[in-house]
Design a protein around this motif. Structure first.
Motif, PDB file in Angstrom:
ATOM      1  N   LEU A 261      38.864  45.418  52.053  1.00 35.33           N
ATOM      2  CA  LEU A 261      37.892  46.013  52.685  1.00 35.33           C
ATOM      3  C   LEU A 261      38.291  47.029  53.753  1.00 35.33           C
TER       4      LEU A 261
ATOM      5  N   ASP B 145      32.873  36.891  46.673  1.00 37.12           N
ATOM      6  CA  ASP B 145      33.317  38.019  45.720  1.00 37.12           C
ATOM      7  C   ASP B 145      33.664  37.390  44.241  1.00 37.12           C
TER       8      ASP B 145
ATOM      9  N   GLY C 264      39.052  36.403  46.119  1.00 35.84           N
ATOM     10  CA  GLY C 264      37.883  36.195  45.325  1.00 35.84           C
ATOM     11  C   GLY C 264      37.719  34.786  44.301  1.00 35.84           C
TER      12      GLY C 264
ATOM     13  N   THR D 172      39.691  41.230  47.292  1.00 36.35           N
ATOM     14  CA  THR D 172      38.976  42.518  47.669  1.00 36.35           C
ATOM     15  C   THR D 172      39.780  42.938  48.856  1.00 36.35           C
TER      16      THR D 172
ATOM     17  N   ASN E  46      40.016  43.288  39.831  1.00 36.80           N
ATOM     18  CA  ASN E  46      39.561  42.171  38.903  1.00 36.80           C
ATOM     19  C   ASN E  46      40.386  42.094  37.568  1.00 36.80           C
TER      20      ASN E  46
ATOM     21  N   CYS F  14      47.402  45.847  46.473  1.00 37.30           N
ATOM     22  CA  CYS F  14      46.639  44.818  45.662  1.00 37.30           C
ATOM     23  C   CYS F  14      47.891  43.857  44.979  1.00 37.30           C
TER      24      CYS F  14
ATOM     25  N   PHE G  73      37.412  46.339  44.932  1.00 35.34           N
ATOM     26  CA  PHE G  73      37.655  44.955  44.065  1.00 35.34           C
ATOM     27  C   PHE G  73      38.540  45.271  43.124  1.00 35.34           C
TER      28      PHE G  73
ATOM     29  N   ALA H  78      34.638  48.602  50.055  1.00 38.41           N
ATOM     30  CA  ALA H  78      35.288  47.538  49.436  1.00 38.41           C
ATOM     31  C   ALA H  78      35.627  48.019  48.085  1.00 38.41           C
TER      32      ALA H  78
END
Length: 358
Positions: free
Chosen positions: A240, A233, A272, A238, A306, A180, A304, A302
């Motif tokens: 997956l 989202d 997202g 995200t 954030n 990420c 996420f 999934a």
């Protein structure tokens, strides 16, 4: 969010319905005609979500690096979705983590029920999103857990069975978090921002991350329902991990629903709503949904990534000018996700409601 203490009616486990051998699905799961999937007519073989090899993203060859960055940028602008290979996450770890969750959903119901969740945090074993009484439900069960920040990580709420589950989730989360960070860096540079801009704007080391493991049981009437209703989202990005054997994710592109064909050992990445806001809609989150299958059940993970929940998120000042004013009002992520926790998945109505009147 603690005022959302309980579900409005008794929770029914979709897996139990499926395993009882019902021939027709209860009315609670039948979607309005306009939302039902056209299972045969909506397969567009000529349209495929881009597959991007990340091997050269931080390699030494500047030309290959630039080409990879260009492909990510193009996918974020045109699709809001892309698949990534050579992403740095161990294929063996991906396989084992997916397998341990399949084993969890095969445990007896009374074992899973020990982790039954409530709408106050959604943490644990669940079967619905949203708290509206009498709402039409999706054909799926799930397990939701907090991974970051570490202060919210409570491994006692993660499954103790199968015995390897907690250890695998911790290792898997660490590797996916790293991925990420690499993707946010690439997106920042592509938006002509400093490379750590998005990571810092979303809270730096205090960013949040959570995992939702989706289980879509076999369905006797897949043409009448959805495993997950259309939504975008709410978070930043995200990652997956799809079921390698059963396609189910559909992405909205040009008014059509495109079924994503999982590429071997790939992750599916999507933009997202918070990236859409921060990029001032240069990058767009995209509606997606999940169809179900009468022959096979399906599992997906999934992850996420954030924003820190109490940070105000608004368009980056560098991406706002006279010709392109700020399109969205500032809002914290906590305020933003309350909407989906109360109403369930609702297309893109949430982000549309954030648009600034200026």
């Amino acid at each position: 969010m603690n005022h959302l203490m309980s579900w409005p009616e008794p929770v029914v486990r979709v897996q139990s319905l499926s395993e009882n051998g019902i021939g027709t699905i209860p009315d609670r799961y039948i979607k309005p005609i306009s939302d039902r999937p056209a299972l045969k007519s909506e397969i567009h073989d000529h349209l495929e979500v881009p597959v991007i090899d990340l091997q050269n993203l931080f390699g030494k060859d500047p030309a290959l690096h630039q080409e990879t960055s260009r492909r990510i940028s193009s996918a974020c602008r045109d699709w809001g979705f892309f698949q990534v290979v050579n992403h740095g996450v161990s294929h063996e770890l991906m396989k084992r983590t997916r397998a341990v969750w399949r084993d969890f959903f095969e445990l007896p119901l009374e074992v899973k029920q020990q982790y039954a969740n409530s709408p106050s945090t959604y943490e644990g074993y669940g079967s619905r999103l949203g708290i509206e009484k009498g709402a039409i439900l999706d054909w799926s069960d799930y397990f939701f857990l907090n991974y970051l920040p570490v202060t919210l990580r409570n491994q006692s709420k993660w499954p103790a069975q199968p015995v390897s589950c907690r250890e695998l989730v911790a290792k898997y989360g660490a590797q996916v978090t790293k991925l990420c960070g690499r993707l946010l860096k690439a997106m920042s540079i592509n938006l002509e921002l400093k490379e750590d801009y998005l990571q810092n704007a979303f809270g730096g080391d205090e960013m949040g991350a959570c995992l939702r493991v989706n289980f879509y049981p076999k369905c006797p009437q897949p043409e009448l329902t959805l495993g997950l209703s259309s939504h975008s989202d709410p978070g930043a990005i995200t990652i997956l991990l799809p079921d390698p054997d059963v396609a189910g994710l559909q992405v909205r592109k040009g008014g059509k629903w495109i079924t994503v064909k999982p590429f071997p050992n790939a992750f599916i990445v999507n933009v997202g709503d918070q990236i859409q806001v921060l990029s001032n809609a240069n990058y767009k989150s995209v509606e997606h949904r999940v169809i179900v299958n009468s022959e096979k059940d399906r599992i997906s993970l999934a992850f996420f990534y954030n924003p820190k929940s109490d940070l105000l998120i608004e368009p980056a000042k560098e991406l706002v000018n006279e010709d392109r004013p700020a399109l969205y009002k500032p809002m914290t992520y906590d305020e933003y996700r309350l909407y989906i926790r109360m109403n369930g998945p609702c297309g893109k109505t949430q982000i549309e409601s954030m648009k600034s009147n200026r």
